[in-house]
Design an enzyme around this catalytic site. Structure first.
Site, PDB file in Angstrom:
ATOM      1  NE  ARG A   7      -4.153  -1.841   2.047  1.00  0.00           N
ATOM      2  CZ  ARG A   7      -5.104  -2.059   2.944  1.00  0.00           C
ATOM      3  NH1 ARG A   7      -5.046  -1.449   4.121  1.00  0.00           N
ATOM      4  NH2 ARG A   7      -6.116  -2.859   2.665  1.00  0.00           N
ATOM      5  CE  LYS A  66     -21.087 -15.849   7.611  1.00  0.00           C
ATOM      6  NZ  LYS A  66     -21.409 -15.042   8.823  1.00  0.00           N
ATOM      7  N   GLY A 117      -8.540 -10.153  -0.460  1.00  0.00           N
ATOM      8  CA  GLY A 117      -7.253 -10.566   0.097  1.00  0.00           C
ATOM      9  C   GLY A 117      -6.776 -11.935  -0.340  1.00  0.00           C
ATOM     10  N   GLY A 162     -13.395  -3.452   0.645  1.00  0.00           N
ATOM     11  CA  GLY A 162     -14.798  -3.076   0.717  1.00  0.00           C
ATOM     12  C   GLY A 162     -15.177  -2.015  -0.298  1.00  0.00           C
TER      13      GLY A 162
END
Length: 397
Positions: free
Chosen positions: A39, A201, A354, A377
């Protein structure tokens, strides 16, 4: 999507003070050593450009979750040290805070040869609460905001949203790259467009799946979330993870795919285990042959072949989420094989999440991918078609 925002090329920034919002929320070990500086490296093109424009650079970032209170554990000092190394010894000063008299004085005395890194933004509750006064104090440090933190631009926080009410906000090069690649995939893709969605999920990815259904030619679903779709088709899947409250939703998505003529692919075989553990006994079985006391933890070899074959004619591939329990070596094979399949195609490829990225890095395949999203996200919400507060706050042309 109509994107009509000013860029760095549109503004002459010479000798201005520029507040650059970066995402230096990097992983560290217990000794405070940075274990992955990706990053930090990703922001270097923007920093180099601004340096060449002869501006005073003030960097702002968060690190971890200090809950609005100063906490030495979450200090950005290791980041300042690593950034100085990456900039070949250029002096990176660490401010004692991100607002206040001491910070103001450091900004006033800042030299073009130096870079000032503000201390963790989240040491103040005003950052996450997007408080106007905190935003105003941050904005008072500079004449322009450059947002190069796509990863937090889905949050209406002070440093990405509130500050832009006081000074113009421009995208950094990393932000521009994210918007360009993700925007092309969502709004103007080269076709055929294939999307691979994995993870545990359905509830985590439902918005993405529903939005992509409007646009994709092929939709591949793997990982734990595939179990819910298989259960919706009437398969007995043993003790596998299933979201029973999402069965009807899965049925609707299956029907929507048919109605939209989207090729929806689900696993045809799975690697099942007798327990959820790295050392579990496991075997490959066809869908419908899962033993009652076993659970699916990865896609099987026949599924890998079918999924991979479906990608061959694609011109754009979007991949987010693992195909199995990637943290267990015995159940990482499906994800790794999909990494090979995505990288083998000479297409526009966009990968986020990830575990998906980790598989590419493990196999040294990252250079074969067009764009690896830093978003997490944020990239998911972009793929859902949502307007991100950090992007909305950028100055219009």
């Amino acid at each position: 999507m109509e994107y009509n925002k000013k860029t760095l090329a549109d503004i002459l920034l010479s000798e201005e003070k520029v507040l650059v919002r970066v995402d230096y929320n990097v992983p560290m070990d217990k000794q405070g050593n940075i274990t992955d500086d990706t990053r930090i490296r990703a922001t270097l093109p923007t920093i180099d450009y601004l340096t060449n424009q002869n501006v005073l650079i003030i960097l702002a970032s968060h690190l971890g979750r200090p809950d609005g209170q100063p906490n030495p554990k979450y200090s950005l000092r290791p980041v300042a040290e690593r950034l100085s190394q990456l900039l070949k010894g250029r002096e990176v000063l660490l401010a004692p805070d991100c607002i206040g008299p001491e910070v103001n004085k450091m900004v006033e005395n800042l030299k073009p040869s130096q870079i000032l890194l503000l201390e963790n933004l989240r040491f103040h509750a005003g950052e996450e609460k997007n408080e106007p006064e905190f935003s105003r104090q941050l904005a008072s440090l500079a004449e322009f905001l450059v947002n190069d933190a796509f990863g937090v631009s889905h949050r209406a926080h002070a440093s990405v949203h509130g500050v832009a009410k006081y000074i113009p906000s421009l995208p950094g090069f990393l932000m521009e790259k994210e918007i360009m690649f993700l925007g092309q995939a969502v709004y103007n893709p080269r076709r055929p467009l294939a999307a691979i969605i994995g993870g545990a999920k359905v509830s985590d990815k439902i918005g993405v799946v529903e939005n992509l259904l409007k646009n994709v030619n092929t939709l591949i679903i793997g990982g734990g979330m595939a179990n819910t779709f298989l259960a919706a088709q009437g398969y007995d899947i043993g003790k596998s993870l299933v979201e029973m409250d999402k069965i009807d939703l899965a049925k609707k998505i299956i029907q929507d795919a048919k109605d939209k003529n989207v090729k929806l692919l689900l696993p045809i075989d799975v690697d099942v285990a007798d327990k959820f553990a790295a050392d579990a006994e496991y075997k490959t079985v066809g869908i419908g042959e899962i033993p009652a006391e076993w659970m699916a933890l990865d896609i099987g070899s026949a599924t890998v072949k079918e999924f991979s074959a479906a990608l061959i004619d694609s011109k754009t591939i979007v991949w987010n989420g693992p195909m199995g329990v990637f943290e267990f070596d015995n159940f990482a094979k499906g994800t790794e094989e999909m990494a090979k399949a995505v990288s083998a195609n000479n297409v526009l490829s966009i990968v986020g999440g990830g575990d998906s990225v980790a598989a590419l890095e493990k196999l040294k395949l990252t250079e074969n991918i067009s764009h690896i999203s830093t978003g997490g996200g944020a990239s998911l919400e972009f793929l859902e078609g949502k307007e991100l507060p950090g992007i909305a706050a950028l100055s219009n042309k």
